[in-house]
Design a protein around this motif. Structure first.
Motif, PDB file in Angstrom:
ATOM      1  N   ARG A 193       0.834  -1.206   0.000  1.00  0.00           N
ATOM      2  CA  ARG A 193       0.000   0.000   0.000  1.00  0.00           C
ATOM      3  C   ARG A 193       0.872   1.261   0.000  1.00  0.00           C
ATOM      4  NH1 ARG A 193      -5.158  -1.592   3.727  1.00  0.00           N
ATOM      5  NH2 ARG A 193      -5.341  -3.728   2.994  1.00  0.00           N
ATOM      6  N   ASP A 201       2.202   1.819  -3.479  1.00  0.00           N
ATOM      7  CA  ASP A 201       1.200   2.426  -4.362  1.00  0.00           C
ATOM      8  C   ASP A 201       1.085   3.928  -4.098  1.00  0.00           C
ATOM      9  OD1 ASP A 201       0.679  -0.024  -5.491  1.00  0.00           O
ATOM     10  OD2 ASP A 201      -1.094  -0.432  -4.262  1.00  0.00           O
ATOM     11  N   GLY A 250      -4.195   4.974   1.059  1.00  0.00           N
ATOM     12  CA  GLY A 250      -3.427   3.749   1.247  1.00  0.00           C
ATOM     13  C   GLY A 250      -4.099   2.716   2.133  1.00  0.00           C
TER      14      GLY A 250
END
Length: 614
Positions: A267, A270, A458
């Motif tokens: 996460r 990303d 996230g």
């Protein structure tokens, strides 16, 4: 009267001789040095008149090619020049020339070079060689501009530990137009990768059937898998031997510890995928005619961006994971939050919990007696109670149309609110909830973050829900965390963080990204805070969590929530600037959640002892 040889006559003769000598020097013509031709050459070059500049050299064809390559490869916007000095004897000259190239984007390349001129058949020409343009250019070389990409920002945890760093990964690409069979090539790729990383349980894997199906029916390049930067060279060599397969190196953010919190780190990756990349540098290189770099002539180094700070604390996450793994037989989870900032420090789950998704963040479970933190707060805020107030705590009590029983039916009759909280009397808190108006308990829960929606970049989270309590029995059950009350470990960690901070912090994974919430946080009443902090401490010193009393100033609340298939074991609380919630699904008595939390804090204390003082 003056006599020959007198001082005055001698002085006059000397002055006359000097005057004649000066006149002779003034009349002697200065040797030509080709300055005019050099100035014309520089003017043409600055105007990008390459043919015009080349005609003023002794090798116009070579000069035109070299100068044309230079202008194109430098992508220059303009050129300033100046002749610092020129010396010549009438047949040849040497000049020192200052060149100042503007290469766009405030990039300037300034240097001094030497240019030679010669008089050829009565005409001055610049003697051409690439070193005239720059002293370190060799034959058949020209200057070229290169961009030096800045590294992506390193990602560090809230404790300063490096979580992600710029690095290289290896992408395995299948050219389906070259391979005889996409499925056959994928099968061979899977064999190489899966066997090559067989000893690493966290290593990459290729599902040959799924990937082969995705690759089938198409044409051109197909990305099969991305291997880590430290993938053994033999694996990459074996892959490259498969017809139609190539392995490309790509810049990427890599994990120093690949096994650390893989779900959380995915996460974070990303989130920072399009993060700051610093300021690119640039260089001017000596290039061959085909554009290959031979050497570097000038360099402005790139500047890396400042490190991106994620909320995850590596030491806290490691301790949390090790603690929940002591109960690997169950769906065990622990969430830790820093109350002062809202930073999510750790989210740990056992593999059994992982099989059902992000239970620690989104799972909805009856919170049991941990919810009594909220009910006690409501009693102080709305019913005029305080920790010393006398409240009923019988083993069984009829409340409205509901009969409430304490754990094992134990009771002490009338006692203080502090003692009832420490003993976790269901009858006490069912009675407090029953006395409230519909909606008041739900409103109190929201003041602790429970039932509030958060949009955290996230993270996908769900804190929990509390009903309006319009039904008496439902409202009574809600007072001790049963009925329709639901919460996630994340939600209960926020409740504990609220007590520690004095108001609900905005939870965050990447602080710079911010967090949206459906309700603005407001400070809790000081009387509520003082009462809850005192009672949560009593739980540890004399109540249901004495097993953790040796871990410092821990304040908390235990919970055992009845659910189909068994009871859930809960413990939530805080120590200093660390709030936590532990849940073992169908874990039985709360003492099991207390034991996991005790191990968590023990590991943190051990890590702190090993950390050198700053």
């Amino acid at each position: 009267m003056e006599f020959p040889g007198s001082p005055r006559r001698r002085l006059g003769g000397l002055l006359l001789a000097l005057a004649l000598l000066a006149g002779a020097v003034a009349c002697t013509p200065r040797p030509e040095d080709g300055r005019e031709v050099l100035e014309r050459f520089l003017t043409a070059l600055a105007a990008a008149d390459i043919p015009g500049a080349a005609e003023l050299t002794d090798r116009p064809e070579a000069a035109e090619e070299d100068l044309g390559l230079a202008w194109r490869a430098l992508d220059a916007s303009y050129l300033e020049h100046g002749i610092a000095r020129i010396d010549g004897d009438g047949a040849q000259s040497t000049a020192e020339v200052d060149l100042d190239w503007a290469l766009g984007g405030d990039r300037r390349w300034r240097y001094r070079t030497t240019m030679a001129l010669a008089r050829v058949r009565g005409q001055w020409l610049l003697r051409w060689q690439p070193s005239a343009l720059h002293p370190r250019l060799g034959a058949n070389q020209h200057p070229a501009l290169r961009t030096l990409p800045a590294d992506r920002a390193t990602v560090v945890g809230s404790d300063g530990a490096e979580l992600l760093r710029p690095g290289t990964v290896h992408r395995v690409i299948l050219d389906r137009d070259v391979a005889d069979s996409a499925q056959g090539a994928v099968n061979r790729i899977a064999t190489v990768v899966n066997n090559g990383f067989a000893a690493d349980p966290q290593g990459p894997r290729v599902d040959a059937r799924a990937v082969g199906a995705a690759a089938a029916g198409g044409s051109g390049p197909f990305s099969v898998i991305v291997l880590p930067g430290d993938a053994p060279g033999r694996i990459r060599e074996q892959l490259a031997e498969i017809p139609g397969v190539r392995v490309n190196d790509e810049a990427a953010m890599v994990r120093p510890d690949p096994g650390f919190a893989p779900e959380l780190m995915s996460r974070v990756e990303d989130l920072v995928a399009e993060g700051p990349a610093g300021v690119d540098g640039w260089a001017v290189v000596a290039a061959s005619p085909d554009g290959a770099t031979v050497s570097e002539l000038h360099r402005v180094a790139p500047r890396a961006a400042e490190a991106v700070r994620a909320s995850i604390d590596k030491s806290v996450q490691d301790a949390a994971q090790a603690a929940v793994d002591t109960r690997a037989d169950a769906e065990t989870m622990l969430v830790a939050i820093r109350p002062s900032t809202g930073e999510v420090l750790a989210v740990a789950q056992t593999r059994k919990a992982d099989e059902r998704g992000d239970l620690a963040l989104t799972g909805q479970f009856p919170p049991g007696s941990t919810f009594k933190i909220i009910t006690a707060g409501a009693g102080i805020a709305l019913a005029g109670l305080d920790p010393g107030a006398t409240v009923p705590c019988p083993g069984t009590m009829e409340i409205g149309n509901r009969v409430v029983t304490n754990y094992n039916g134990s009771g002490v009759g009338d006692t203080s609110l502090d003692a009832a909280f420490a003993r976790s009397c269901n009858t006490t808190f069912g009675n407090i909830a029953h006395s409230l108006a519909p909606g008041q308990l739900k409103e109190q829960a929201a003041a602790f973050g429970l039932g509030v929606d958060y949009r955290i970049p996230g993270l996908t989270t769900f804190t929990g829900s509390v009903s309006e309590g319009t039904d008496e029995a439902e409202r009574t059950d809600a007072g001790y965390g049963q009925g329709l009350d639901l919460a996630s470990p994340f939600g209960m960690a926020l409740v504990a963080a609220t007590v520690a901070r004095g108001g609900t912090p905005a939870p965050t994974l990447l602080p710079a990204a911010g967090t949206w919430s459906s309700r603005a946080s407001r400070p809790l009443d000081p009387a509520v805070l003082a009462g809850l902090r005192s009672m949560m401490r009593s739980v540890v010193t004399s109540g249901t969590a004495t097993a953790i009393a040796g871990r410092g100033e821990v304040r908390g609340k235990t919970g055992e929530a009845e659910a189909p298939g068994g009871s859930h074991a809960w413990f939530t609380g805080y120590r200093g600037d660390l709030a936590f919630a532990t849940l073992i699904v169908h874990g039985g008595g709360s003492e099991h959640a207390v034991a996991v939390t005790d191990r968590f804090l023990e590991l943190l204390d051990e890590a702190a002892e090993l950390t050198p003082a700053p």
